[in-house]
Design a protein around this motif. Sequence first.
Motif, PDB file in Angstrom:
ATOM      1  N   SER A   7       0.831  -1.201   0.000  1.00 57.68           N
ATOM      2  CA  SER A   7       0.000   0.000   0.000  1.00 57.68           C
ATOM      3  C   SER A   7       0.867   1.254   0.000  1.00 57.68           C
ATOM      4  CB  SER A   7      -0.945   0.004   1.207  1.00 57.68           C
ATOM      5  OG  SER A   7      -0.215   0.037   2.422  1.00 57.68           O
ATOM      6  N   ALA A   8       1.982   1.224   0.747  1.00 56.53           N
ATOM      7  CA  ALA A   8       2.896   2.365   0.748  1.00 56.53           C
ATOM      8  C   ALA A   8       3.574   2.510  -0.614  1.00 56.53           C
ATOM      9  CB  ALA A   8       3.940   2.193   1.845  1.00 56.53           C
ATOM     10  N   LEU A   9       3.958   1.395  -1.213  1.00 51.04           N
ATOM     11  CA  LEU A   9       4.583   1.445  -2.538  1.00 51.04           C
ATOM     12  C   LEU A   9       3.604   1.961  -3.585  1.00 51.04           C
ATOM     13  CD1 LEU A   9       6.599  -1.894  -2.498  1.00 51.04           C
ATOM     14  CD2 LEU A   9       7.476   0.423  -2.163  1.00 51.04           C
ATOM     15  N   ARG A  10       2.343   1.530  -3.500  1.00 49.08           N
ATOM     16  CA  ARG A  10       1.338   2.030  -4.447  1.00 49.08           C
ATOM     17  C   ARG A  10       1.156   3.539  -4.304  1.00 49.08           C
ATOM     18  NH1 ARG A  10      -1.567  -2.821  -3.294  1.00 49.08           N
ATOM     19  NH2 ARG A  10      -2.846  -1.704  -1.766  1.00 49.08           N
ATOM     20  N   ALA A  16       4.147   9.597  -8.033  1.00 50.09           N
ATOM     21  CA  ALA A  16       4.991   9.872  -9.200  1.00 50.09           C
ATOM     22  C   ALA A  16       4.138  10.152 -10.431  1.00 50.09           C
ATOM     23  CB  ALA A  16       5.923   8.688  -9.446  1.00 50.09           C
ATOM     24  N   ARG A  17       2.969   9.517 -10.500  1.00 52.94           N
ATOM     25  CA  ARG A  17       2.092   9.692 -11.653  1.00 52.94           C
ATOM     26  C   ARG A  17       1.274  10.975 -11.551  1.00 52.94           C
ATOM     27  NH1 ARG A  17      -0.562   5.504 -10.954  1.00 52.94           N
ATOM     28  NH2 ARG A  17      -2.529   6.364 -10.175  1.00 52.94           N
ATOM     29  N   SER A  20       1.020  15.079  -6.972  1.00 52.37           N
ATOM     30  CA  SER A  20       0.519  15.803  -5.801  1.00 52.37           C
ATOM     31  C   SER A  20      -0.041  14.831  -4.779  1.00 52.37           C
ATOM     32  CB  SER A  20      -0.559  16.817  -6.192  1.00 52.37           C
ATOM     33  OG  SER A  20      -1.770  16.162  -6.558  1.00 52.37           O
ATOM     34  N   ILE A  21       0.005  15.248  -3.510  1.00 53.35           N
ATOM     35  CA  ILE A  21      -0.579  14.449  -2.437  1.00 53.35           C
ATOM     36  C   ILE A  21      -2.092  14.344  -2.635  1.00 53.35           C
ATOM     37  CG2 ILE A  21      -0.993  14.307   0.046  1.00 53.35           C
ATOM     38  CD1 ILE A  21       1.859  13.716  -0.619  1.00 53.35           C
ATOM     39  N   THR A  22      -2.714  15.475  -3.028  1.00 53.85           N
ATOM     40  CA  THR A  22      -4.161  15.497  -3.219  1.00 53.85           C
ATOM     41  C   THR A  22      -4.577  14.526  -4.334  1.00 53.85           C
ATOM     42  OG1 THR A  22      -4.279  17.806  -2.525  1.00 53.85           O
ATOM     43  CG2 THR A  22      -6.154  16.934  -3.782  1.00 53.85           C
ATOM     44  N   GLY A  23      -3.871  14.593  -5.469  1.00 54.80           N
ATOM     45  CA  GLY A  23      -4.196  13.705  -6.580  1.00 54.80           C
ATOM     46  C   GLY A  23      -3.978  12.245  -6.231  1.00 54.80           C
ATOM     47  N   THR A  24      -2.937  11.960  -5.448  1.00 60.24           N
ATOM     48  CA  THR A  24      -2.667  10.583  -5.035  1.00 60.24           C
ATOM     49  C   THR A  24      -3.767  10.066  -4.120  1.00 60.24           C
ATOM     50  OG1 THR A  24      -0.288  10.965  -5.207  1.00 60.24           O
ATOM     51  CG2 THR A  24      -0.994   9.100  -3.868  1.00 60.24           C
ATOM     52  N   LEU A  60       9.249  14.310  -6.243  1.00 56.39           N
ATOM     53  CA  LEU A  60      10.064  13.163  -5.856  1.00 56.39           C
ATOM     54  C   LEU A  60      11.541  13.511  -5.960  1.00 56.39           C
ATOM     55  CD1 LEU A  60       8.381  10.066  -7.563  1.00 56.39           C
ATOM     56  CD2 LEU A  60       8.036  10.937  -5.259  1.00 56.39           C
ATOM     57  N   THR A  61      12.305  12.998  -5.015  1.00 62.42           N
ATOM     58  CA  THR A  61      13.752  13.142  -5.111  1.00 62.42           C
ATOM     59  C   THR A  61      14.264  12.265  -6.249  1.00 62.42           C
ATOM     60  OG1 THR A  61      14.182  11.334  -3.579  1.00 62.42           O
ATOM     61  CG2 THR A  61      13.889  13.547  -2.625  1.00 62.42           C
ATOM     62  N   GLU A  62      15.496  12.532  -6.666  1.00 64.26           N
ATOM     63  CA  GLU A  62      16.059  11.752  -7.763  1.00 64.26           C
ATOM     64  C   GLU A  62      16.150  10.282  -7.393  1.00 64.26           C
ATOM     65  OE1 GLU A  62      20.019  11.602 -10.654  1.00 64.26           O
ATOM     66  OE2 GLU A  62      19.792  13.188  -9.134  1.00 64.26           O
ATOM     67  N   ARG A  63      16.542   9.999  -6.162  1.00 58.76           N
ATOM     68  CA  ARG A  63      16.653   8.605  -5.744  1.00 58.76           C
ATOM     69  C   ARG A  63      15.282   7.949  -5.704  1.00 58.76           C
ATOM     70  NH1 ARG A  63      20.129   6.229  -0.558  1.00 58.76           N
ATOM     71  NH2 ARG A  63      19.823   4.027  -1.093  1.00 58.76           N
ATOM     72  N   ALA A  64      14.263   8.703  -5.282  1.00 60.38           N
ATOM     73  CA  ALA A  64      12.903   8.162  -5.254  1.00 60.38           C
ATOM     74  C   ALA A  64      12.411   7.847  -6.662  1.00 60.38           C
ATOM     75  CB  ALA A  64      11.956   9.138  -4.565  1.00 60.38           C
TER      76      ALA A  64
END
Length: 284
Positions: A7-10, A16-17, A20-24, A60-64
């Motif tokens: 769930s956290a990975l999703r 990333a897609r 925004s937090i709101t859109g997610t 997102l950070t580059e590593r993320a």
Amino acid sequence: MPIPSTSALRALVALARTGSITGTAEALSVTQSAISHKLKALEEQLGFPLIRREGRGVRLTERARHYVAEVGPALDILARASETQILSGSLTLNVASGFAASWLAPRIGGFLAKHPGVALRINTPRGYGDLGGRRNNLYVSFLMPEEVPAGSTKLMDVGFFPVAAPSMAGGQMLPDAGAVTRFPLLHLDNRQDWQRWLSAAGGADTAEPGVVFQDLQIMEAAAKAGQGVSLGDRLTSRAAMERGELMQVHPFELPSPRAYWLVHGTALPSESARAFEAWLLAEL
């Protein structure tokens, strides 16, 4: 390191897609605070920052971003595996030869890829509407309305039109139904097929003598070889027409009184039979 919760990975992949937090939160049907909590817990487990604030938004950070590129496809694989029901056992189908050769055979690998544990057997009946004792699991039959058992599902209607090798008619449509009879007529089972078409199309009331075939594929092979004109349809003749081996030589299409139906055997349907029915209807 323990594997992070899916769930956290999703949530991270959705962020990333959407950007925004709101859109997610909207995409996953949860609250914004729940997304923030999941991302914070994921950061702590992974040991590196996932997002940085930019004004009122986040990025997102580059590593993320690299991490998402790795875990995104893995989540897709998990989702597909969860959707695929693991089935086993045998499944026997009785399928009209035209449907089996022209539609089912080129696609059957799709069902087996989804349900590799099913041992599949495909029989073909000797004649139209041959349901026998309905001892097979499922039937795809070419039936008259009065032959259709209760609870069956119609798959498709069919219309017949003349087809021949392009060389026979010079690659052109014939001007009228009478012109069709200048060529040898190829019949299936009996000569009534052409008699019905000619009568409906405004041609002769009786069909010219010609070879009568019991097998659709053999008749089609003769037509491809330029031995005469046969009656085809959008299902059984489609592949040969797309390859240029056959062409429609007259525009009139006679609706068939028969249609393709999906019929259950007399036994209670197994899980594999239900799965095949769902796959078949989705493909159609």
